[in-house]
Scaffold this active site. Structure first.
Site, PDB file in Angstrom:
ATOM      1  N   ASP A 214       0.821  -1.200   0.000  1.00  0.00           N
ATOM      2  CA  ASP A 214       0.000   0.000   0.000  1.00  0.00           C
ATOM      3  C   ASP A 214       0.859   1.255   0.000  1.00  0.00           C
ATOM      4  O   ASP A 214       1.930   1.287  -0.600  1.00  0.00           O
ATOM      5  CB  ASP A 214      -0.915  -0.045   1.233  1.00  0.00           C
ATOM      6  CG  ASP A 214      -2.284   0.529   0.940  1.00  0.00           C
ATOM      7  OD1 ASP A 214      -2.390   1.759   0.868  1.00  0.00           O
ATOM      8  OD2 ASP A 214      -3.245  -0.248   0.784  1.00  0.00           O
TER       9      ASP A 214
ATOM     10  N   HIS B  62      -3.749   5.865   3.496  1.00  0.00           N
ATOM     11  CA  HIS B  62      -4.524   4.708   3.046  1.00  0.00           C
ATOM     12  C   HIS B  62      -4.023   3.397   3.634  1.00  0.00           C
ATOM     13  O   HIS B  62      -4.799   2.589   4.142  1.00  0.00           O
ATOM     14  CB  HIS B  62      -4.486   4.645   1.522  1.00  0.00           C
ATOM     15  CG  HIS B  62      -5.233   3.493   0.937  1.00  0.00           C
ATOM     16  ND1 HIS B  62      -4.634   2.336   0.529  1.00  0.00           N
ATOM     17  CD2 HIS B  62      -6.548   3.333   0.705  1.00  0.00           C
ATOM     18  CE1 HIS B  62      -5.544   1.503   0.054  1.00  0.00           C
ATOM     19  NE2 HIS B  62      -6.713   2.079   0.162  1.00  0.00           N
TER      20      HIS B  62
ATOM     21  N   ASN C  53     -13.511   0.484  -7.292  1.00  0.00           N
ATOM     22  CA  ASN C  53     -14.560   1.470  -7.058  1.00  0.00           C
ATOM     23  C   ASN C  53     -14.945   2.155  -8.358  1.00  0.00           C
ATOM     24  O   ASN C  53     -14.092   2.416  -9.208  1.00  0.00           O
ATOM     25  CB  ASN C  53     -14.088   2.515  -6.057  1.00  0.00           C
ATOM     26  CG  ASN C  53     -13.572   1.896  -4.775  1.00  0.00           C
ATOM     27  OD1 ASN C  53     -14.039   0.861  -4.331  1.00  0.00           O
ATOM     28  ND2 ASN C  53     -12.591   2.541  -4.184  1.00  0.00           N
TER      29      ASN C  53
ATOM     30  N   SER D 123     -11.501  -0.825  -1.093  1.00  0.00           N
ATOM     31  CA  SER D 123     -10.163  -0.892  -0.499  1.00  0.00           C
ATOM     32  C   SER D 123     -10.222  -1.240   0.981  1.00  0.00           C
ATOM     33  O   SER D 123      -9.279  -1.797   1.532  1.00  0.00           O
ATOM     34  CB  SER D 123      -9.453   0.462  -0.640  1.00  0.00           C
ATOM     35  OG  SER D 123      -9.106   0.720  -1.960  1.00  0.00           O
TER      36      SER D 123
END
Length: 417
Positions: free
Chosen positions: A77, A111, A204, A269
């Protein structure tokens, strides 16, 4: 050997998590893509009551059987804030593949910290974020830059291999895009061959972007996770779904850790790490269980939603940690999601074909690698362009051979007449 780095003119750089934090002034503090997350800074005194995913997934019941102890989950990530109080002691030294230095325990985006907190947050005596597998360890692998983006899927492939070589038993990929990547497919096969469970988000919805399940979520063998609305059994409106969808998990109205505090987030996510945490619980209870059997247990014990059986919207249904930890079930010989016929790069099926655009376009999210630690990986890995050229050359030689053989056969035919 030349390293090919693919960069496209009209194609945007690969985008990481769609995550927007709104401060007191209402101005965006962090923004990646416009379509995914509408987040607000979260007051500490309301954090616990807003963690509805723990109630939905019956976390306290699941913790009677396992808490994730002795299991390492790689979060590929934007890095993970190892100093965050909700993750204190949970984050192992990892790697930063963006800067080429550091151990992945800083996060300029937030994130990766959010993903890690949903997996292994531990707010024992405080009003903070609690993960679904609070005793699992996080191995941070940074592949997203300060803008929450990366340019080449090769960096994610390197991150996957590094994570496998450094003890990951579960890999979380809250990232994806529209194009296939042979290099990333080979890295995922590398993980499968070494008994690692791989989870990725389905993606998404975004303006002017394909609505197909993102890659690598659609790679056979990967658990592709879509998102659900808060306290309902409905699909979150921003979720991408399709035939590759495997499981569903809560995706909106979630509270996540971020550097300096917490915030509310939404997106597939953040559904994916809830499935990664469930895999960690199962691996903690049965340390000798193979990755294929873990995958089989997760899909066979899911709470069926939508049409009976697996469907394109919810896959097998809502992940069910309690059932996954308690239902009696026999072992399986291989990952039931991996329908590619062997042999492949690692005996788990061939990598997908290379697309016309080079196979790496689209929106993406996370990955990482450590310098000087390339076990099983060439120091100068071959990119998609090089592989494509080799494929064209091989195809041309085969075609030439067929033509020559055909001409020889016709000539013999006329001689014998």
């Amino acid at each position: 050997m030349r390293l090919w780095s693919l960069r496209w003119g009209a194609v945007p750089r690969f985008v990481g998590a769609a995550l927007v934090a709104v401060g007191a002034t209402g101005a965006p503090a962090i923004a990646a893509t416009p379509a995914q997350a509408a987040s607000t800074v979260q007051r500490r005194d309301t954090v616990r009551e807003d963690q509805w995913q723990l109630t939905e997934l019956r976390a306290t019941h699941a913790w009677r059987y396992a808490t994730g102890s002795n299991v390492t989950v790689a979060v590929i990530d934007s890095g993970v804030d190892g100093s965050h109080p909700d993750l204190a002691g949970q984050v192992l030294p990892g790697i930063d593949l963006v800067t080429g230095s550091g151990d992945g325990r800083t996060d300029p985006v937030g994130h990766g910290t959010t993903v890690a907190g949903l997996i292994a947050g531990r707010n024992d005596d405080r009003d903070g974020v609690m993960g679904l597998a609070p005793q699992a360890k996080i191995l941070p692998v940074r592949v997203l830059d300060a803008d929450n983006r990366y340019d080449d899927a090769l960096i994610v492939a390197k991150g996957v291999r590094w994570a496998v070589d450094n003890g990951a038993e579960v890999i979380n990929l809250s990232l994806g895009g529209s194009g296939n990547s042979p290099a990333l497919a080979a890295a995922i096969d590398y993980a499968f061959a070494r008994d690692v469970v791989v989870i990725a988000c389905t993606g998404n919805v975004a303006p002017d972007a394909p609505a197909e399940v993102w890659y690598p979520a659609r790679e056979p063998g990967v658990i592709a996770v879509t998102g659900l609305e808060r306290e309902t059994e409905g699909l979150w409106s921003g979720s991408i779904t399709g035939p590759a969808t495997v499981l569903a998990a809560p995706a909106n109205g979630l509270v996540g850790a971020r550097p300096g505090g917490t915030w509310k987030v939404q997106g597939t996510s953040f559904a994916a790490p809830l499935v990664s945490a469930t895999a960690a619980l199962v691996r903690a209870k049965w340390p000798e269980m193979t990755a294929g059997t873990v995958v089989n247990r997760l899909i066979k014990t899911a709470d069926d939603l939508g049409a009976v059986g697996r469907d394109d919207r919810f896959g097998y249904g809502l992940v069910d940690p309690v059932a996954a930890l308690t239902v009696g079930m026999s072992t399986v010989e291989r990952n039931p999601l991996d329908n590619n016929a062997p042999p492949g790069v690692a005996g788990f099926g061939a990598a997908p074909g290379i697309e016309a655009a080079g196979g790496t376009s689209g929106n993406h999210q996370t990955g990482g690698q450590a310098p000087g630690s390339n076990a099983g990986w060439s120091a100068e890995p071959v990119g998609e362009v090089e592989e494509s050229r080799r494929g064209l050359l091989a195809g041309g030689l085969i075609a030439l051979g067929v033509i020559v053989a055909g001409a020889f056969t016709v000539r013999r035919f006329f001689r014998t007449r």
